[in-house]
Design an enzyme around this catalytic site. Structure first.
Site, PDB file in Angstrom:
ATOM      1  N   ASP A  90       1.148  -1.313   0.021  1.00 43.24           N
ATOM      2  CA  ASP A  90      -0.087   0.057   0.127  1.00 43.24           C
ATOM      3  C   ASP A  90       0.740   1.269   0.177  1.00 43.24           C
ATOM      4  O   ASP A  90       1.865   1.344   0.749  1.00 43.24           O
ATOM      5  CB  ASP A  90      -0.888  -0.113   1.401  1.00 43.24           C
ATOM      6  CG  ASP A  90      -2.081   0.738   1.058  1.00 43.24           C
ATOM      7  OD1 ASP A  90      -3.192   0.469   1.006  1.00 43.24           O
ATOM      8  OD2 ASP A  90      -1.801   2.187   1.207  1.00 43.24           O
ATOM      9  N   ILE A  91       0.461   2.303  -0.945  1.00 41.01           N
ATOM     10  CA  ILE A  91       1.332   3.414  -1.207  1.00 41.01           C
ATOM     11  C   ILE A  91       1.335   4.294   0.345  1.00 41.01           C
ATOM     12  O   ILE A  91       2.235   5.048   0.608  1.00 41.01           O
ATOM     13  CB  ILE A  91       0.903   4.473  -2.243  1.00 41.01           C
ATOM     14  CG1 ILE A  91       1.903   4.809  -2.679  1.00 41.01           C
ATOM     15  CG2 ILE A  91      -0.422   5.056  -1.774  1.00 41.01           C
ATOM     16  CD1 ILE A  91       1.649   5.605  -4.055  1.00 41.01           C
ATOM     17  N   ASN A 135     -12.829  -3.266   2.513  1.00 47.50           N
ATOM     18  CA  ASN A 135     -13.917  -1.932   2.620  1.00 47.50           C
ATOM     19  C   ASN A 135     -14.596  -2.213   1.290  1.00 47.50           C
ATOM     20  O   ASN A 135     -14.354  -2.445   0.231  1.00 47.50           O
ATOM     21  CB  ASN A 135     -12.954  -0.758   2.587  1.00 47.50           C
ATOM     22  CG  ASN A 135     -12.142  -0.704   3.802  1.00 47.50           C
ATOM     23  OD1 ASN A 135     -12.539  -0.998   4.728  1.00 47.50           O
ATOM     24  ND2 ASN A 135     -11.000   0.122   3.319  1.00 47.50           N
ATOM     25  N   GLY A 162     -15.972   2.776   3.505  1.00 44.79           N
ATOM     26  CA  GLY A 162     -14.682   3.567   3.327  1.00 44.79           C
ATOM     27  C   GLY A 162     -13.966   3.196   2.108  1.00 44.79           C
ATOM     28  O   GLY A 162     -12.930   3.532   1.975  1.00 44.79           O
ATOM     29  N   GLN A 163     -14.560   2.433   1.119  1.00 49.56           N
ATOM     30  CA  GLN A 163     -13.596   1.830  -0.142  1.00 49.56           C
ATOM     31  C   GLN A 163     -13.353   3.192  -0.921  1.00 49.56           C
ATOM     32  O   GLN A 163     -14.416   4.145  -1.391  1.00 49.56           O
ATOM     33  CB  GLN A 163     -14.637   1.186  -1.055  1.00 49.56           C
ATOM     34  CG  GLN A 163     -13.802   0.407  -2.189  1.00 49.56           C
ATOM     35  CD  GLN A 163     -14.594  -0.788  -2.835  1.00 49.56           C
ATOM     36  OE1 GLN A 163     -15.755  -0.970  -2.588  1.00 49.56           O
ATOM     37  NE2 GLN A 163     -14.149  -1.307  -3.680  1.00 49.56           N
ATOM     38  N   HIS A 175     -10.420  -5.476  -3.425  1.00 50.94           N
ATOM     39  CA  HIS A 175      -9.099  -5.544  -2.895  1.00 50.94           C
ATOM     40  C   HIS A 175      -9.289  -6.030  -1.523  1.00 50.94           C
ATOM     41  O   HIS A 175     -10.159  -5.584  -0.725  1.00 50.94           O
ATOM     42  CB  HIS A 175      -8.085  -4.461  -3.011  1.00 50.94           C
ATOM     43  CG  HIS A 175      -8.646  -3.188  -2.676  1.00 50.94           C
ATOM     44  ND1 HIS A 175      -9.673  -2.439  -3.387  1.00 50.94           N
ATOM     45  CD2 HIS A 175      -8.553  -2.459  -1.422  1.00 50.94           C
ATOM     46  CE1 HIS A 175      -9.808  -1.380  -2.547  1.00 50.94           C
ATOM     47  NE2 HIS A 175      -9.318  -1.334  -1.353  1.00 50.94           N
ATOM     48  N   HIS A 188      -6.877  -5.765   2.108  1.00 48.58           N
ATOM     49  CA  HIS A 188      -5.996  -5.609   2.851  1.00 48.58           C
ATOM     50  C   HIS A 188      -5.212  -6.310   3.739  1.00 48.58           C
ATOM     51  O   HIS A 188      -6.097  -7.007   4.495  1.00 48.58           O
ATOM     52  CB  HIS A 188      -6.251  -4.100   3.530  1.00 48.58           C
ATOM     53  CG  HIS A 188      -6.740  -2.740   2.838  1.00 48.58           C
ATOM     54  ND1 HIS A 188      -5.903  -1.630   2.748  1.00 48.58           N
ATOM     55  CD2 HIS A 188      -7.810  -2.448   2.353  1.00 48.58           C
ATOM     56  CE1 HIS A 188      -6.749  -0.730   2.140  1.00 48.58           C
ATOM     57  NE2 HIS A 188      -7.830  -1.391   2.020  1.00 48.58           N
TER      58      HIS A 188
HETATM   59  P1  AMP Z   1      -9.918   1.414   0.012  1.00 48.55           P
HETATM   60  O1  AMP Z   1     -10.394   1.382  -1.270  1.00 48.55           O
HETATM   61  O2  AMP Z   1     -10.319   2.283   1.089  1.00 48.55           O
HETATM   62  O3  AMP Z   1      -9.994  -0.015   0.704  1.00 48.55           O
HETATM   63  O4  AMP Z   1      -8.412   1.610   0.171  1.00 48.55           O
HETATM   64  C1  AMP Z   1      -7.491   1.878  -1.088  1.00 48.55           C
HETATM   65  C2  AMP Z   1      -6.287   1.757  -0.932  1.00 48.55           C
HETATM   66  O5  AMP Z   1      -5.083   1.901  -1.883  1.00 48.55           O
HETATM   67  C3  AMP Z   1      -5.614   2.865   0.144  1.00 48.55           C
HETATM   68  O6  AMP Z   1      -4.945   2.286   1.501  1.00 48.55           O
HETATM   69  C4  AMP Z   1      -4.392   3.634  -0.641  1.00 48.55           C
HETATM   70  O7  AMP Z   1      -3.481   4.019   0.407  1.00 48.55           O
HETATM   71  C5  AMP Z   1      -4.113   2.808  -1.563  1.00 48.55           C
HETATM   72  N1  AMP Z   1      -3.516   3.091  -2.684  1.00 48.55           N
HETATM   73  C6  AMP Z   1      -3.964   4.031  -3.593  1.00 48.55           C
HETATM   74  N2  AMP Z   1      -3.322   4.367  -4.566  1.00 48.55           N
HETATM   75  C7  AMP Z   1      -2.218   3.433  -4.609  1.00 48.55           C
HETATM   76  C8  AMP Z   1      -1.224   3.060  -5.386  1.00 48.55           C
HETATM   77  N3  AMP Z   1      -0.938   3.716  -6.692  1.00 48.55           N
HETATM   78  N4  AMP Z   1      -0.184   1.997  -5.064  1.00 48.55           N
HETATM   79  C9  AMP Z   1      -0.396   1.337  -3.957  1.00 48.55           C
HETATM   80  N5  AMP Z   1      -1.558   1.640  -2.969  1.00 48.55           N
HETATM   81  C10 AMP Z   1      -2.514   2.511  -3.393  1.00 48.55           C
END
Ligand code: AMP
Length: 127
Positions: free
Chosen positions: A34-35, A92, A98-99, A105, A107
């Site tokens: 995760d970034i 999420n 909170g998606q 995906h 986590h």
């Molecule tokens: P969520 O959709 O809330 O479950 O989370 C999306 C996740 O994607 C977040 O934790 C972001 O930090 C992560 N994210 C967004 N862009 C990138 C990226 N380019 N590379 C890796 N992780 C990312």
């Protein structure tokens, strides 16, 4: 849920248009860091296919992909050394969940003790 957007960030990572810190890939899944990590180990595992959410993935994915994806999630956790001490697995789902990225995906969080405050619930009142 919105329809699948082929230009979402994870779709672009899957196509190799954006970089990622890859930790695992097979025919069913891609796993990368995760970034904005929220734990010493914070990895995302995404299925190879166009699925917005868990509901979409479970309803539409072929059985081989469902099994392959979840096996990949377990393998990544094991290969990252998270099994002995444990880890947290989160998906999420939709706006209330909170998606932010609408490509399904999971986590994986590990490397430290996780809080028991699931779902950002307030701590129980002290008496
Ligand atoms: P969520 O959709 O809330 O479950 O989370 C999306 C996740 O994607 C977040 O934790 C972001 O930090 C992560 N994210 C967004 N862009 C990138 C990226 N380019 N590379 C890796 N992780 C990312």
């Amino acid at each position: 849920m919105p329809p699948y957007d082929r230009n979402n960030i994870f779709a672009r990572i899957l196509r190799g248009e954006l970089p990622c810190k890859k930790v695992y890939e097979d025919a069913f899944a891609l796993a990368f860091r995760d970034i904005r990590p929220l734990a010493p180990v914070h990895v995302l595992v995404i299925p190879k296919g166009e699925y917005v959410s868990q509901a979409d993935f479970c309803a539409e994915a072929p059985a081989e992909l469902l099994v392959g994806f979840w096996r990949a999630v377990a393998k990544v956790a094991k290969d990252l050394g998270l099994e002995p001490d444990g880890y947290r697995m989160v998906a999420n789902h939709g706006p209330n969940g909170g998606q932010l990225v609408f490509h399904f995906h999971v986590h994986l969080f590990g490397g430290r003790q996780m809080s028991h405050r699931m779902g950002n619930a307030p701590e129980p009142e002290q008496k």
